[in-house]
Design a protein around this motif. Structure first.
Motif, PDB file in Angstrom:
ATOM      1  N   ARG A 227     -50.915 -10.170  -0.697  1.00  0.00           N
ATOM      2  CA  ARG A 227     -52.219 -10.452  -0.090  1.00  0.00           C
ATOM      3  C   ARG A 227     -52.157 -11.539   0.983  1.00  0.00           C
ATOM      4  O   ARG A 227     -52.914 -12.509   0.942  1.00  0.00           O
ATOM      5  N   ILE A 228     -51.282 -11.388   1.954  1.00  0.00           N
ATOM      6  CA  ILE A 228     -51.299 -12.326   3.062  1.00  0.00           C
ATOM      7  C   ILE A 228     -52.376 -11.879   4.051  1.00  0.00           C
ATOM      8  O   ILE A 228     -52.863 -10.755   3.968  1.00  0.00           O
ATOM      9  N   PHE A 229     -52.749 -12.745   5.000  1.00  0.00           N
ATOM     10  CA  PHE A 229     -53.722 -12.357   6.024  1.00  0.00           C
ATOM     11  C   PHE A 229     -52.988 -11.593   7.121  1.00  0.00           C
ATOM     12  O   PHE A 229     -52.331 -12.195   7.974  1.00  0.00           O
ATOM     13  N   GLY A 230     -53.105 -10.277   7.081  1.00  0.00           N
ATOM     14  CA  GLY A 230     -52.316  -9.436   7.968  1.00  0.00           C
ATOM     15  C   GLY A 230     -52.602  -9.616   9.441  1.00  0.00           C
ATOM     16  O   GLY A 230     -51.731  -9.428  10.276  1.00  0.00           O
ATOM     17  N   ARG A 231     -53.855  -9.998   9.782  1.00  0.00           N
ATOM     18  CA  ARG A 231     -54.197 -10.082  11.207  1.00  0.00           C
ATOM     19  C   ARG A 231     -54.000 -11.479  11.764  1.00  0.00           C
ATOM     20  O   ARG A 231     -54.275 -11.728  12.927  1.00  0.00           O
ATOM     21  N   LEU A 232     -53.583 -12.397  10.932  1.00  0.00           N
ATOM     22  CA  LEU A 232     -53.314 -13.742  11.424  1.00  0.00           C
ATOM     23  C   LEU A 232     -51.803 -13.934  11.522  1.00  0.00           C
ATOM     24  O   LEU A 232     -51.037 -13.276  10.829  1.00  0.00           O
ATOM     25  N   THR A 233     -51.398 -14.868  12.377  1.00  0.00           N
ATOM     26  CA  THR A 233     -49.966 -15.104  12.523  1.00  0.00           C
ATOM     27  C   THR A 233     -49.446 -15.852  11.303  1.00  0.00           C
ATOM     28  O   THR A 233     -50.217 -16.358  10.490  1.00  0.00           O
ATOM     29  N   VAL A 234     -48.117 -15.906  11.203  1.00  0.00           N
ATOM     30  CA  VAL A 234     -47.491 -16.612  10.098  1.00  0.00           C
ATOM     31  C   VAL A 234     -47.981 -18.056  10.060  1.00  0.00           C
ATOM     32  O   VAL A 234     -48.395 -18.581   9.025  1.00  0.00           O
ATOM     33  N   GLN A 235     -47.982 -18.681  11.246  1.00  0.00           N
ATOM     34  CA  GLN A 235     -48.443 -20.066  11.348  1.00  0.00           C
ATOM     35  C   GLN A 235     -49.882 -20.206  10.838  1.00  0.00           C
ATOM     36  O   GLN A 235     -50.183 -21.091  10.044  1.00  0.00           O
ATOM     37  N   GLU A 236     -50.748 -19.296  11.287  1.00  0.00           N
ATOM     38  CA  GLU A 236     -52.153 -19.384  10.873  1.00  0.00           C
ATOM     39  C   GLU A 236     -52.307 -19.164   9.372  1.00  0.00           C
ATOM     40  O   GLU A 236     -53.142 -19.803   8.717  1.00  0.00           O
ATOM     41  N   ASN A 237     -51.492 -18.260   8.817  1.00  0.00           N
ATOM     42  CA  ASN A 237     -51.503 -18.048   7.377  1.00  0.00           C
ATOM     43  C   ASN A 237     -51.187 -19.339   6.642  1.00  0.00           C
ATOM     44  O   ASN A 237     -51.857 -19.706   5.681  1.00  0.00           O
TER      45      ASN A 237
ATOM     46  N   SER B 130     -41.847  -7.786   6.923  1.00  0.00           N
ATOM     47  CA  SER B 130     -41.365  -6.880   5.880  1.00  0.00           C
ATOM     48  C   SER B 130     -41.889  -7.364   4.533  1.00  0.00           C
ATOM     49  O   SER B 130     -42.406  -8.476   4.418  1.00  0.00           O
ATOM     50  N   GLY B 131     -41.741  -6.528   3.513  1.00  0.00           N
ATOM     51  CA  GLY B 131     -42.252  -6.876   2.193  1.00  0.00           C
ATOM     52  C   GLY B 131     -41.715  -8.198   1.683  1.00  0.00           C
ATOM     53  O   GLY B 131     -42.469  -9.039   1.182  1.00  0.00           O
ATOM     54  N   GLY B 132     -40.414  -8.388   1.831  1.00  0.00           N
ATOM     55  CA  GLY B 132     -39.802  -9.619   1.354  1.00  0.00           C
ATOM     56  C   GLY B 132     -40.331 -10.833   2.105  1.00  0.00           C
ATOM     57  O   GLY B 132     -40.644 -11.867   1.509  1.00  0.00           O
ATOM     58  N   GLU B 133     -40.462 -10.667   3.428  1.00  0.00           N
ATOM     59  CA  GLU B 133     -40.969 -11.777   4.238  1.00  0.00           C
ATOM     60  C   GLU B 133     -42.424 -12.095   3.886  1.00  0.00           C
ATOM     61  O   GLU B 133     -42.832 -13.254   3.887  1.00  0.00           O
ATOM     62  N   GLN B 134     -43.188 -11.037   3.574  1.00  0.00           N
ATOM     63  CA  GLN B 134     -44.579 -11.275   3.194  1.00  0.00           C
ATOM     64  C   GLN B 134     -44.645 -12.072   1.894  1.00  0.00           C
ATOM     65  O   GLN B 134     -45.494 -12.946   1.733  1.00  0.00           O
ATOM     66  N   GLN B 135     -43.738 -11.758   0.975  1.00  0.00           N
ATOM     67  CA  GLN B 135     -43.700 -12.509  -0.270  1.00  0.00           C
ATOM     68  C   GLN B 135     -43.372 -13.975   0.004  1.00  0.00           C
ATOM     69  O   GLN B 135     -43.984 -14.877  -0.559  1.00  0.00           O
ATOM     70  N   MET B 136     -42.410 -14.181   0.920  1.00  0.00           N
ATOM     71  CA  MET B 136     -42.068 -15.555   1.299  1.00  0.00           C
ATOM     72  C   MET B 136     -43.288 -16.262   1.866  1.00  0.00           C
ATOM     73  O   MET B 136     -43.566 -17.416   1.530  1.00  0.00           O
ATOM     74  N   LEU B 137     -44.008 -15.532   2.734  1.00  0.00           N
ATOM     75  CA  LEU B 137     -45.173 -16.131   3.370  1.00  0.00           C
ATOM     76  C   LEU B 137     -46.219 -16.489   2.314  1.00  0.00           C
ATOM     77  O   LEU B 137     -46.808 -17.572   2.352  1.00  0.00           O
ATOM     78  N   ALA B 138     -46.422 -15.592   1.355  1.00  0.00           N
ATOM     79  CA  ALA B 138     -47.412 -15.859   0.312  1.00  0.00           C
ATOM     80  C   ALA B 138     -47.021 -17.103  -0.481  1.00  0.00           C
ATOM     81  O   ALA B 138     -47.873 -17.937  -0.805  1.00  0.00           O
ATOM     82  N   MET B 139     -45.732 -17.254  -0.755  1.00  0.00           N
ATOM     83  CA  MET B 139     -45.292 -18.429  -1.519  1.00  0.00           C
ATOM     84  C   MET B 139     -45.394 -19.693  -0.675  1.00  0.00           C
ATOM     85  O   MET B 139     -45.839 -20.742  -1.146  1.00  0.00           O
ATOM     86  N   GLY B 140     -44.996 -19.568   0.599  1.00  0.00           N
ATOM     87  CA  GLY B 140     -45.088 -20.716   1.495  1.00  0.00           C
ATOM     88  C   GLY B 140     -46.530 -21.152   1.668  1.00  0.00           C
ATOM     89  O   GLY B 140     -46.840 -22.348   1.650  1.00  0.00           O
ATOM     90  N   ARG B 141     -47.424 -20.164   1.825  1.00  0.00           N
ATOM     91  CA  ARG B 141     -48.842 -20.473   2.005  1.00  0.00           C
ATOM     92  C   ARG B 141     -49.364 -21.254   0.802  1.00  0.00           C
ATOM     93  O   ARG B 141     -50.117 -22.219   0.946  1.00  0.00           O
TER      94      ARG B 141
ATOM     95  N   LEU C   1     -47.965 -24.143  -9.498  1.00  0.00           N
ATOM     96  CA  LEU C   1     -48.077 -22.956  -8.661  1.00  0.00           C
ATOM     97  C   LEU C   1     -47.914 -21.721  -9.547  1.00  0.00           C
ATOM     98  O   LEU C   1     -46.949 -21.637 -10.311  1.00  0.00           O
ATOM     99  N   PHE C   2     -48.868 -20.802  -9.475  1.00  0.00           N
ATOM    100  CA  PHE C   2     -48.777 -19.568 -10.256  1.00  0.00           C
ATOM    101  C   PHE C   2     -48.206 -18.462  -9.397  1.00  0.00           C
ATOM    102  O   PHE C   2     -48.742 -18.151  -8.337  1.00  0.00           O
ATOM    103  N   LEU C   3     -47.150 -17.848  -9.882  1.00  0.00           N
ATOM    104  CA  LEU C   3     -46.520 -16.763  -9.125  1.00  0.00           C
ATOM    105  C   LEU C   3     -46.745 -15.469  -9.881  1.00  0.00           C
ATOM    106  O   LEU C   3     -46.245 -15.323 -10.991  1.00  0.00           O
ATOM    107  N   ASP C   4     -47.484 -14.549  -9.269  1.00  0.00           N
ATOM    108  CA  ASP C   4     -47.783 -13.298  -9.968  1.00  0.00           C
ATOM    109  C   ASP C   4     -46.881 -12.183  -9.451  1.00  0.00           C
ATOM    110  O   ASP C   4     -47.035 -11.749  -8.309  1.00  0.00           O
ATOM    111  N   GLU C   5     -45.948 -11.734 -10.262  1.00  0.00           N
ATOM    112  CA  GLU C   5     -45.068 -10.606  -9.955  1.00  0.00           C
ATOM    113  C   GLU C   5     -44.425 -10.681  -8.569  1.00  0.00           C
ATOM    114  O   GLU C   5     -44.625  -9.785  -7.753  1.00  0.00           O
ATOM    115  N   PRO C   6     -43.654 -11.697  -8.286  1.00  0.00           N
ATOM    116  CA  PRO C   6     -43.059 -11.774  -6.943  1.00  0.00           C
ATOM    117  C   PRO C   6     -42.085 -10.640  -6.654  1.00  0.00           C
ATOM    118  O   PRO C   6     -41.828 -10.337  -5.487  1.00  0.00           O
ATOM    119  N   SER C   7     -41.560  -9.984  -7.684  1.00  0.00           N
ATOM    120  CA  SER C   7     -40.565  -8.933  -7.448  1.00  0.00           C
ATOM    121  C   SER C   7     -41.212  -7.589  -7.161  1.00  0.00           C
ATOM    122  O   SER C   7     -40.541  -6.630  -6.814  1.00  0.00           O
TER     123      SER C   7
END
Lengths: 555, 237
Positions: B88-98, B138-149, B158-164
């Motif tokens: 659930r990252i913000f798809g229309r925003l840049t990585v920085q904005e996320n 990519s999927g993996g990068e999105q997961q990274m972004l979600a964790m970084g965010r 920090l709660f991590l829900d099913e990162p795999s």
């Protein structure tokens, strides 16, 4: 033979579609109504221009899709498209001779079928002429398509420019009459259209501009980017000052009619900017937005009019009350729909809009709100004895309102609240998980938008002097949503451009009045196909819709 | 006293009793994992902790502060952040904005900059793609972004829900490597996973959730050798 048929199939297919579209256009009376306006006096009317433009477009489509793209195939394909289109019109005319089409299509008049569609030639000669014209348009388009791209661009711009000048005579006429010597006006215009030489000079003028821009344009842009930052900002300031000056003197230079049009556009800009906060920033589709406009207008009427409450307060004192009640209504509407999203929200808000309209219309509330009779004698704004009477004075009030609202919108956009709205628009659940308070931010969006609409309502009420429930029907909401989408969701200049295009142009072209929503529909569909981000889009939205291109650039 | 202490929470979906007297605790600096089959109540637990669902009874305390009385958005301010299932990252925003959105509740600019450097240290890929749209990762990068965010909100837990979820096996390993790095940088993590094997490798302790209640609680090492866990959750004979 097989192959030849395969090549021509597309031309014929496009021709069939074009034929059907033109028949519909003719049968709903558009061509006949538009014929009343001359583009070039006594040569081309708007109806015929529309008719020809449609033909050109159809043939162009056929030419574009021809494979293999050999000159002969392209020309023949385009001619086939033209011929097929003309053939359908011929069928319509022949049918019209034997059957009384007017039983169903009241616009299928004799004048339309036997005169307008055949360029004024009657009888079977007219039919022959129509078929030949179809082929001729096809031939012309095919040849046009074979021209080098540069020439095509120049011709298209010049044609479009002259047509536009012809269509917008009402706009051009007062500008010329008030600001330039009569010679120019006499050269360009007759009493009901462009002169032939005028149209030609406009054509050449635009062609020259396009050509010189394509030669020098790149250099100018580079030169601009090469300028130091400081100089750029100086020039920008100068540009802004000139723009402001133009805005300020515009009503006196353009005359009464144009001022009236500009005030209407201005009111819609105000409304659009307000709804832009709700729809564009916060992503809440509100279709009952007219309710807050109505509340603003009715509060003003109740406070300033001698009818009903007999308070007779001044216009200025009405503003804070109207805005207060507008915001209150916005928040009150917001509370029950907090949990709703997307379509459900749209329908619930639409219901709210209708509730307000029906309340002011109802007989039960007539003693308090005037019912269908409305409320009259609303006070005009006054400052030290100067009364904002006509559109030329009210215009300034609206410009001031717009500036205020533009400033607030612009400041909100990148503020903390603006960022919260943006997150909410993208994904409500995640926004909440990021620590954003959905309740307060949603109510804030509804409240701000409603406040702007109420302000617009105050000016509207005072401008027209008496208000009636039917001024606040659902089409107002729909118009505002349309202009936001057309201009570019979430973009401030987009709202202004959208209002000018969707509200201003139809006011200038009164022939459109009857077909307004048809034209809206077509414009929106075309827009979504060729430029889905709107005329002047917001940055994020443009990025999303042109993802592939941006990625190539960055990655 | 534990950093996060959950005592006897009961959560209902209508009439369905989803969590039954569930208790768990997380100490500062730990990775604790919650493993269980589909529908055991893993995600429900995380949603309850982060305030999206309200328990009918029981308490959730962070450093002794009772959290069940706060609405979801205020729980973030108090130091718990949820990396939702499916990224659930913000798809229309840049990585920085996320990442900036992640820091919505942090008003200290200095802290934001430190956190951003921390995130970019762990996920150098995000730094490279700073200006790219979230949706194009990519999927993996999105997961990274979600964790970084999530790290940007400067959380205590920090709660991590099913990162795999939905990632190729190679990527799963690298994501869990990132989880280790986040832990090494001082993050306390409650990890919910279906992939018990890998979850128990990074965690220090684990809870096994079965139909809404804790069936087993032990150290990760013990759970890895536990007969039942091996059989049911690691698919060994």
């Amino acid at each position: 033979m097989e192959q030849i048929r395969a090549i021509w199939r597309y031309g014929i297919k496009v021709g069939i579609i074009g034929g059907i579209v033109l028949i519909l256009t003719a049968l709903i009376g558009m061509i006949e109504v538009f014929t009343q306006r001359q583009i070039i006096a006594d040569v081309v009317s708007m109806g015929h221009a529309l008719y020809l433009a449609a033909g050109l477009f159809i043939c162009y489509l056929a030419a574009e899709r021809t494979t293999p793209a050999k000159p002969l195939w392209i020309i023949s394909n385009s001619m086939f498209a033209g011929l097929t289109t003309a053939f359908f019109l011929v069928l319509l005319i022949i049918l019209g001779r034997h059957v009384n089409l007017r039983l169903m299509f009241i616009n299928a008049s004799d004048l339309l079928l036997n005169n307008l569609l055949t360029f004024g030639v009657q009888g079977n000669d007219g039919l022959r002429l129509l078929l030949i014209a179809g082929m001729g348009v096809g031939l012309f388009t095919g040849l046009f398509y074979l021209l080098p791209k540069f020439l095509r661009t120049v011709i298209l711009w010049s044609l479009a420019g002259s047509a536009f000048a012809g269509v917008l005579q009402e706009l051009i006429r007062p500008i010329l009459a008030n600001n330039f010597p009569d010679v120019i006006s006499e050269w360009l215009l007759t009493s009901d259209g462009l002169t032939l030489k005028g149209a030609l000079s406009i054509f050449i003028f635009i062609a020259l501009i396009v050509i010189s821009w394509s030669i020098k344009g790149g250099g100018i842009r580079q030169g601009w980017q090469g300028l130091p930052k400081k100089q750029q900002s100086t020039w920008r300031t100068i540009g802004t000052i000139i723009l402001l000056a133009v805005i300020l003197i515009a009503p006196w230079r353009l005359g009464l009619f144009m001022s009236e049009v500009m005030t209407i556009v201005g009111l819609y800009v105000l409304l659009g900017l307000g709804l832009n906060i709700v729809v564009g920033y916060a992503g809440l589709l509100d279709l009952g937005y007219v309710a807050f406009f109505a509340i603003g207008a009715y509060v003003t009427a109740l406070i300033t009019s001698p009818e009903i409450m007999n308070l007779n307060w001044s216009f200025w004192s009405a503003i804070p009350f109207a805005i207060f009640f507008g915001i209150l209504a916005g928040v009150l509407l917001g509370v029950p729909v907090l949990k709703m999203r997307g379509d459900y929200l749209a329908i619930a808000t639409m219901g709210f809009g209708e509730i307000i309209r029906l309340l002011v219309l109802s007989d039960a509330l007539r003693p308090f709100l005037g019912g269908s009779q409305g409320i009259g004698q609303i006070a005009k704004p006054q400052v030290l004895g100067f009364v904002f009477k006509g559109p030329q004075e009210i215009y300034y009030l609206i410009v001031a309102g717009c500036m205020l609202v533009i400033f607030v919108s612009w400041r909100l956009k990148d503020s903390r609240i603006g960022r919260a709205w943006k997150a909410m628009r993208e994904d409500e659940d995640v926004a909440q998980a990021m620590g954003i308070n959905l309740v307060s931010n949603k109510l804030l969006a509804f409240g701000t938008g409603a406040g702007f609409a109420a302000l617009s309502g105050v000016i509207f009420g005072s401008k027209i002097g008496s208000i009636y429930p039917h001024s606040f029907n659902i089409m107002v909401s729909i118009n505002i949503v349309c202009l936001i989408i057309f201009g570019g969701i979430g973009s401030i200049p987009g709202v202004i451009v959208g209002a000018a295009a969707l509200i201003g142009l139809p006011e200038l072209l009164r022939e459109f009045a009857e077909y307004r929503f048809l034209v809206y529909g077509i414009a929106l569909v075309v827009m979504m196909l060729i430029r889905p981000e709107g005329l002047w889009p917001e940055e994020a939205h443009k990025r999303e819709l042109h993802e592939d291109k941006t990625n190539e650039a960055t990655g | 006293m534990a950093l996060l202490e959950v005592k006897n929470i009961n959560v209902y979906y209508g009439k369905i009793h989803a969590l039954k007297d569930l208790s768990l605790n997380v100490d500062k600096g730990e990775i604790v994992t919650l493993i269980g089959a589909n529908g055991a109540g893993k995600s429900t637990t995380l949603k309850t902790l982060s305030g999206i669902l309200k328990p009918r009874s029981g308490s959730v305390q962070l450093e002794g502060d009772e959290l069940t009385r706060y609405p979801a958005h205020q729980i973030v301010t108090r130091g718990m952040i949820h990396v939702p299932e499916g990224r659930r990252i913000f798809g229309r925003l840049t990585v920085q904005e996320n990442l900036e959105m992640g820091a919505f509740t942090v008003k200290n600019e200095q802290l934001n900059r430190t956190n951003l450097t921390k995130v970019f240290d762990i996920f150098p890929r995000l730094k490279e793609r700073r200006k790219q749209l979230g949706g194009t990762l990519s999927g993996g990068e999105q997961q990274m972004l979600a964790m970084g965010r999530a790290m940007m909100s400067n959380p205590k837990v920090l709660f991590l829900d099913e990162p795999s979820m939905g990632l190729a096996p190679v990527l799963v390993d690298s994501i869990f490597e990132n989880v280790r790095q986040m832990h090494a940088s001082g993050m306390t993590i409650l990890l919910v996973e279906q992939n018990a094997r890998i979850a128990l490798q990074v965690a220090s302790r684990g809870y096994v959730l079965q139909t809404g209640s804790i069936a087993l609680a032990d150290t990760a090492a013990n759970l890895q050798t536990n007969e039942m866990v091996r059989k049911v959750y690691m698919g060994e004979a």
